[in-house]
Write a protein that holds these residues in place. Structure first.
Motif, PDB file in Angstrom:
ATOM      1  N   LYS A 463       0.865  -1.178   0.000  1.00 47.13           N
ATOM      2  CA  LYS A 463       0.000   0.000   0.000  1.00 47.13           C
ATOM      3  C   LYS A 463       0.902   1.227   0.000  1.00 47.13           C
ATOM      4  CE  LYS A 463      -3.825  -2.034   2.665  1.00 47.13           C
ATOM      5  NZ  LYS A 463      -4.610  -1.940   3.922  1.00 47.13           N
ATOM      6  N   THR A 464       0.726   2.064  -1.002  1.00 45.84           N
ATOM      7  CA  THR A 464       1.541   3.271  -1.112  1.00 45.84           C
ATOM      8  C   THR A 464       0.649   4.463  -1.387  1.00 45.84           C
ATOM      9  OG1 THR A 464       3.403   2.012  -2.012  1.00 45.84           O
ATOM     10  CG2 THR A 464       3.458   4.385  -2.321  1.00 45.84           C
ATOM     11  N   ILE A 465       0.851   5.534  -0.641  1.00 45.44           N
ATOM     12  CA  ILE A 465       0.160   6.794  -0.893  1.00 45.44           C
ATOM     13  C   ILE A 465       1.218   7.877  -1.056  1.00 45.44           C
ATOM     14  CG2 ILE A 465      -1.979   6.182   0.284  1.00 45.44           C
ATOM     15  CD1 ILE A 465      -0.997   7.721   2.711  1.00 45.44           C
ATOM     16  N   GLY A 466       0.957   8.808  -1.960  1.00 47.28           N
ATOM     17  CA  GLY A 466       1.942   9.851  -2.202  1.00 47.28           C
ATOM     18  C   GLY A 466       1.300  11.147  -2.647  1.00 47.28           C
ATOM     19  N   ILE A 467       2.011  12.224  -2.400  1.00 47.54           N
ATOM     20  CA  ILE A 467       1.596  13.564  -2.824  1.00 47.54           C
ATOM     21  C   ILE A 467       2.767  14.184  -3.582  1.00 47.54           C
ATOM     22  CG2 ILE A 467       0.811  15.847  -2.092  1.00 47.54           C
ATOM     23  CD1 ILE A 467      -0.225  14.582   0.453  1.00 47.54           C
ATOM     24  N   ARG A 468       2.473  14.740  -4.759  1.00 46.44           N
ATOM     25  CA  ARG A 468       3.511  15.422  -5.521  1.00 46.44           C
ATOM     26  C   ARG A 468       3.104  16.865  -5.756  1.00 46.44           C
ATOM     27  NH1 ARG A 468       5.288  14.251 -11.735  1.00 46.44           N
ATOM     28  NH2 ARG A 468       3.127  14.967 -12.030  1.00 46.44           N
ATOM     29  N   TYR A 469       4.049  17.765  -5.414  1.00 41.65           N
ATOM     30  CA  TYR A 469       3.867  19.181  -5.702  1.00 41.65           C
ATOM     31  C   TYR A 469       4.927  19.585  -6.715  1.00 41.65           C
ATOM     32  CZ  TYR A 469       3.521  24.232  -5.163  1.00 41.65           C
ATOM     33  OH  TYR A 469       3.367  25.562  -5.412  1.00 41.65           O
ATOM     34  N   GLN A 470       4.483  20.137  -7.853  1.00 37.61           N
ATOM     35  CA  GLN A 470       5.407  20.419  -8.940  1.00 37.61           C
ATOM     36  C   GLN A 470       5.280  21.860  -9.406  1.00 37.61           C
ATOM     37  OE1 GLN A 470       5.597  17.498 -12.070  1.00 37.61           O
ATOM     38  NE2 GLN A 470       6.056  19.028 -13.631  1.00 37.61           N
ATOM     39  N   LYS A 471       6.452  22.497  -9.547  1.00 40.99           N
ATOM     40  CA  LYS A 471       6.539  23.812 -10.162  1.00 40.99           C
ATOM     41  C   LYS A 471       7.358  23.689 -11.437  1.00 40.99           C
ATOM     42  CE  LYS A 471       5.050  27.036  -8.491  1.00 40.99           C
ATOM     43  NZ  LYS A 471       3.696  27.643  -8.615  1.00 40.99           N
ATOM     44  N   VAL A 477       8.108  15.196  -3.766  1.00 45.81           N
ATOM     45  CA  VAL A 477       7.225  14.040  -3.642  1.00 45.81           C
ATOM     46  C   VAL A 477       7.364  13.484  -2.227  1.00 45.81           C
ATOM     47  CG1 VAL A 477       6.628  11.754  -4.494  1.00 45.81           C
ATOM     48  CG2 VAL A 477       7.483  13.483  -6.084  1.00 45.81           C
ATOM     49  N   LEU A 478       6.246  13.385  -1.533  1.00 45.45           N
ATOM     50  CA  LEU A 478       6.203  12.795  -0.201  1.00 45.45           C
ATOM     51  C   LEU A 478       5.338  11.541  -0.263  1.00 45.45           C
ATOM     52  CD1 LEU A 478       6.800  12.931   2.867  1.00 45.45           C
ATOM     53  CD2 LEU A 478       4.715  14.314   3.100  1.00 45.45           C
ATOM     54  N   SER A 479       5.885  10.399   0.161  1.00 44.08           N
ATOM     55  CA  SER A 479       5.130   9.146   0.061  1.00 44.08           C
ATOM     56  C   SER A 479       5.373   8.279   1.283  1.00 44.08           C
ATOM     57  CB  SER A 479       5.512   8.373  -1.201  1.00 44.08           C
ATOM     58  OG  SER A 479       6.867   7.968  -1.158  1.00 44.08           O
ATOM     59  N   TYR A 480       4.392   7.417   1.541  1.00 39.75           N
ATOM     60  CA  TYR A 480       4.480   6.425   2.616  1.00 39.75           C
ATOM     61  C   TYR A 480       4.037   5.086   2.047  1.00 39.75           C
ATOM     62  CZ  TYR A 480       3.139   3.652   6.669  1.00 39.75           C
ATOM     63  OH  TYR A 480       2.995   2.633   7.566  1.00 39.75           O
ATOM     64  N   ALA A 481       4.834   4.040   2.300  1.00 41.87           N
ATOM     65  CA  ALA A 481       4.536   2.718   1.747  1.00 41.87           C
ATOM     66  C   ALA A 481       4.655   1.656   2.819  1.00 41.87           C
ATOM     67  CB  ALA A 481       5.483   2.393   0.595  1.00 41.87           C
ATOM     68  N   GLU A 482       3.728   0.696   2.773  1.00 43.60           N
ATOM     69  CA  GLU A 482       3.797  -0.517   3.589  1.00 43.60           C
ATOM     70  C   GLU A 482       3.868  -1.703   2.649  1.00 43.60           C
ATOM     71  OE1 GLU A 482       0.452  -0.671   6.156  1.00 43.60           O
ATOM     72  OE2 GLU A 482       1.194   0.890   7.521  1.00 43.60           O
ATOM     73  N   LYS A 483       4.933  -2.489   2.762  1.00 46.18           N
ATOM     74  CA  LYS A 483       5.124  -3.631   1.879  1.00 46.18           C
ATOM     75  C   LYS A 483       5.433  -4.863   2.707  1.00 46.18           C
ATOM     76  CE  LYS A 483       6.793  -0.831  -1.975  1.00 46.18           C
ATOM     77  NZ  LYS A 483       7.847  -0.654  -3.003  1.00 46.18           N
ATOM     78  N   LEU A 484       4.702  -5.944   2.407  1.00 46.00           N
ATOM     79  CA  LEU A 484       4.897  -7.206   3.098  1.00 46.00           C
ATOM     80  C   LEU A 484       6.063  -7.937   2.462  1.00 46.00           C
ATOM     81  CD1 LEU A 484       3.445  -8.756   5.417  1.00 46.00           C
ATOM     82  CD2 LEU A 484       2.294 -10.076   3.632  1.00 46.00           C
ATOM     83  N   ASN A 485       7.066  -8.245   3.245  1.00 44.48           N
ATOM     84  CA  ASN A 485       8.261  -8.925   2.764  1.00 44.48           C
ATOM     85  C   ASN A 485       8.200 -10.372   3.228  1.00 44.48           C
ATOM     86  OD1 ASN A 485      10.721  -9.703   1.848  1.00 44.48           O
ATOM     87  ND2 ASN A 485      11.922  -8.286   3.120  1.00 44.48           N
ATOM     88  N   LYS A 499       7.005 -10.047   7.240  1.00 47.76           N
ATOM     89  CA  LYS A 499       7.796  -8.911   7.691  1.00 47.76           C
ATOM     90  C   LYS A 499       7.267  -7.672   6.976  1.00 47.76           C
ATOM     91  CE  LYS A 499      11.802 -11.977   7.953  1.00 47.76           C
ATOM     92  NZ  LYS A 499      13.142 -12.289   7.400  1.00 47.76           N
ATOM     93  N   LEU A 500       6.774  -6.722   7.733  1.00 45.70           N
ATOM     94  CA  LEU A 500       6.193  -5.518   7.153  1.00 45.70           C
ATOM     95  C   LEU A 500       7.253  -4.436   7.082  1.00 45.70           C
ATOM     96  CD1 LEU A 500       3.528  -4.346   6.070  1.00 45.70           C
ATOM     97  CD2 LEU A 500       3.107  -3.459   8.378  1.00 45.70           C
ATOM     98  N   ASP A 501       7.573  -4.014   5.857  1.00 47.92           N
ATOM     99  CA  ASP A 501       8.516  -2.917   5.648  1.00 47.92           C
ATOM    100  C   ASP A 501       7.743  -1.624   5.467  1.00 47.92           C
ATOM    101  OD1 ASP A 501      10.612  -4.645   5.787  1.00 47.92           O
ATOM    102  OD2 ASP A 501      10.947  -4.761   3.625  1.00 47.92           O
ATOM    103  N   ARG A 502       8.072  -0.631   6.294  1.00 53.54           N
ATOM    104  CA  ARG A 502       7.454   0.688   6.182  1.00 53.54           C
ATOM    105  C   ARG A 502       8.494   1.657   5.632  1.00 53.54           C
ATOM    106  NH1 ARG A 502       5.386  -1.389  11.057  1.00 53.54           N
ATOM    107  NH2 ARG A 502       3.097  -1.490  11.109  1.00 53.54           N
ATOM    108  N   THR A 503       8.111   2.386   4.593  1.00 56.42           N
ATOM    109  CA  THR A 503       9.044   3.302   3.948  1.00 56.42           C
ATOM    110  C   THR A 503       8.437   4.694   3.883  1.00 56.42           C
ATOM    111  OG1 THR A 503       9.909   1.520   2.554  1.00 56.42           O
ATOM    112  CG2 THR A 503      10.389   3.756   1.875  1.00 56.42           C
ATOM    113  N   TYR A 504       9.183   5.681   4.426  1.00 60.29           N
ATOM    114  CA  TYR A 504       8.827   7.085   4.294  1.00 60.29           C
ATOM    115  C   TYR A 504       9.820   7.696   3.314  1.00 60.29           C
ATOM    116  CZ  TYR A 504       6.406   6.146   8.699  1.00 60.29           C
ATOM    117  OH  TYR A 504       5.602   5.618   9.681  1.00 60.29           O
ATOM    118  N   MET A 505       9.316   8.345   2.282  1.00 62.81           N
ATOM    119  CA  MET A 505      10.211   8.855   1.253  1.00 62.81           C
ATOM    120  C   MET A 505       9.890  10.307   0.943  1.00 62.81           C
ATOM    121  SD  MET A 505      10.989   7.374  -2.586  1.00 62.81           S
ATOM    122  CE  MET A 505      11.507   5.814  -1.897  1.00 62.81           C
ATOM    123  N   LEU A 506      10.929  11.123   0.976  1.00 58.25           N
ATOM    124  CA  LEU A 506      10.828  12.527   0.595  1.00 58.25           C
ATOM    125  C   LEU A 506      11.809  12.751  -0.543  1.00 58.25           C
ATOM    126  CD1 LEU A 506       9.764  15.418   1.074  1.00 58.25           C
ATOM    127  CD2 LEU A 506      11.689  15.732   2.657  1.00 58.25           C
TER     128      LEU A 506
END
Length: 519
Positions: A463-471, A477-485, A499-506
């Motif tokens: 499950k991944t959700i993200g927001i992108r602001y572009q000029k 891009v700010l996103s949060y992901a949960e991935k089952l490993n 194993k649940l991997d949580r990723t915060y990405m900026l």
């Protein structure tokens, strides 16, 4: 947590720096460098490294590990191409990882998954493999290619890392490979077509049989027009193979030998079509065509008992493949009166019948005869520009079950909103649902959602959700992901727990400094 930083170095190169923290493993650092010095010289380099502090003891797929100390983990990727002229180029695809467990440990998030592509339409997105736990091997190649109007000459080499083996010493490598190919063309201005392939390979490995391989394979074919009712093309291919071994393994009948065989085939097809006058404001006419196809292939039984194991044997074959394709083509008229055409529906069925299997002596060999092969089904449906449906399925007539099913439904609009729903099924190994959504909130804001569910385990895998602001010159891009490993076996059972991997990405991207920022 991962924080990439994009840097447009100049007009012809950029770099992305990756910093990813994993609480049970440590810091993983990576860099991607892309360059485009000219339309004839471009490429992508990526590398990552980490001092893995994880402790693990496990056995999977026949190989084991007992890591009770820090491990140096890394990966390397290089895709480069130099075009000397439009018909002469050099290309490398180098892919290396530190160990056989790399893609299993980092299957939930890695560079190779993010840059996976089934085509090479994007110059800097050419990873042709899924970099996850299902990857069984990794191949690196380099090749020099020269093309002429009727011929192709290629010199290449390849090296393969086998992740399913304890040691790579027995894995067959191929370097060099030299091929000269002649494309199909008229023979001395006659109605007969001629084409050929000639190949030299040196197969090498540290343990096992190795040596030289030579093959010359000319093919003659004769297209015959059946009075406007169809086409028929008989063809005859001759294959002359020679080999010479250079190993110390036991031999049955000498270190060198040859194999001669021929392949005869007959292809026939016809087309029946009709044009329907619709008379609509947008759709003027619809053309419906039906194309039946028939292919007969014959390969004789040839003694290959002395063939070295680095050459694939060619089995006896008598098969009949039949296919039927229905297609619908619409002639459209836009507001300005301009006409264009769209194939909005294509449906194809194909199956192979094994003649040898249909005559097999059941009393001597046992088992029921199963001459009918899988039924392959293809569907492409594009009713209008922003809606498409695709299906690629395979039906096992002997087990009366679907062995493979793949569906994709895509919906978009003029603003750039996108919704893609996919279903993947391969018997005993894969069953998943994929959903991708992108919503254009404003000219500057996008919302992104990605969902993947494994139906075999009845669990959400991503499950991944993200927001992108572009000029104009930059974006965030700010996103949060949960991935089952996890790893599953053929019965769909998890073998090492969840194993649940949580990723915060900026991600910060700077555009406008080079061609790479024109997204």
């Amino acid at each position: 947590m991962e924080i990439p930083f994009f840097w447009a170095i100049s007009d012809d190169m950029d770099a992305t720096l990756y910093q990813r923290y994993m609480d049970k493993r440590g810091y993983k650092q990576g860099v991607e460098f892309r360059y485009f010095t000219s339309p004839n010289n471009f490429g992508t380099f990526y590398g990552d490294f980490m001092n893995d502090t994880g402790r693990v003891k496990e056995t999977a797929g026949g190989i084991s590990r007992d890591w009770q100390s820090d491990q140096q983990r890394w990966s390397l990727y290089l895709n480069h191409q130099t075009n000397f002229d439009p018909s002469f180029y050099f290309r490398t695809d180098i892919r290396k990882v530190s160990d056989s467990w790399y893609f299993k440990d980092f299957s939930s998030n890695n560079y190779y998954l993010s840059n996976y592509a089934t085509t090479e339409d994007q110059r800097f997105r050419k990873v042709p493999f899924m970099g996850n736990e299902t990857l069984g091997s990794l191949e690196s190649t380099a090749r020099l290619v020269k093309n002429w109007s009727l011929y192709n000459f290629t010199v290449s080499g390849s090296s393969t890392d086998n992740f399913a083996a304890v040691s790579n010493e027995a894995t067959l490598q191929k370097y060099p490979e030299v091929t000269l190919t002649g494309v199909k063309h008229a023979l001395f201005k006659s109605p007969v077509n001629f084409e050929f392939t000639s190949t030299y390979d040196y197969f090498y490995r540290g343990v096992g049989q190795k040596g030289h391989f030579y093959e010359l394979k000319p093919t003659l074919s004769l297209p015959i027009n059946l009075g406007g009712y169809g086409m028929m093309t008989p063809a005859l291919a001759l294959s002359e193979v020679m080999w010479r071994r250079e190993d110390q393994e036991p031999v049955l009948s000498g270190k060198q030998g040859n194999r001669n065989l021929y392949i005869a085939s007959l292809y026939a097809n016809t087309e029946v079509s009709r044009v329907f006058n619709v008379g609509g404001q947008t759709v003027e006419k619809i053309r419906h065509s039906i194309v039946p196809e028939l292919t007969y292939t014959y390969v004789p039984n040839v003694n290959q008992t002395d063939l070295p194991n680095f050459i694939a044997p060619v089995g006896e074959q008598q098969t009949l493949t039949y296919a039927l394709t229905n297609s619908f083509m619409a002639r459209l008229k836009d507001k300005d009166g301009k006409k264009n055409y769209r194939e909005f529906l294509r449906f194809k069925l194909a199956q192979t019948f094994d003649i040898i299997e249909s005559h097999r002596d059941v009393a001597a060999t046992g088992g029921d005869r199963k001459p009918f092969g899988f039924v392959a089904m293809e569907v492409d449906f594009i009713p209008f520009q922003y809606l498409s449906f695709m299906a690629r399925n395979t039906y096992d007539v002997n087990k009366t079950t679907w062995s493979q099913a793949n569906y994709d439904l895509a919906l978009s609009d003029t603003r750039g909103d996108v919704a893609v729903l996919g279903y993947r099924y391969t018997q005993y190994s894969i069953e998943e649902i994929n959903l991708y959504l992108k919503a254009v909130v404003t000219k500057s804001f996008d919302l992104i959602y990605n969902y993947r569910r494994n139906q075999l385990l009845q669990k959400d895998f991503e499950k991944t959700i993200g927001i992108r602001y572009q000029k104009q010159c930059w974006s965030v891009v700010l996103s949060y992901a949960e991935k089952l490993n996890t790893t599953i076996n053929q019965s769909g059972v998890s073998t090492d727990g969840d194993k649940l991997d949580r990723t915060y990405m900026l991600t910060l991207n700077l555009y406008g400094l080079g061609t790479f920022g024109s997204q």
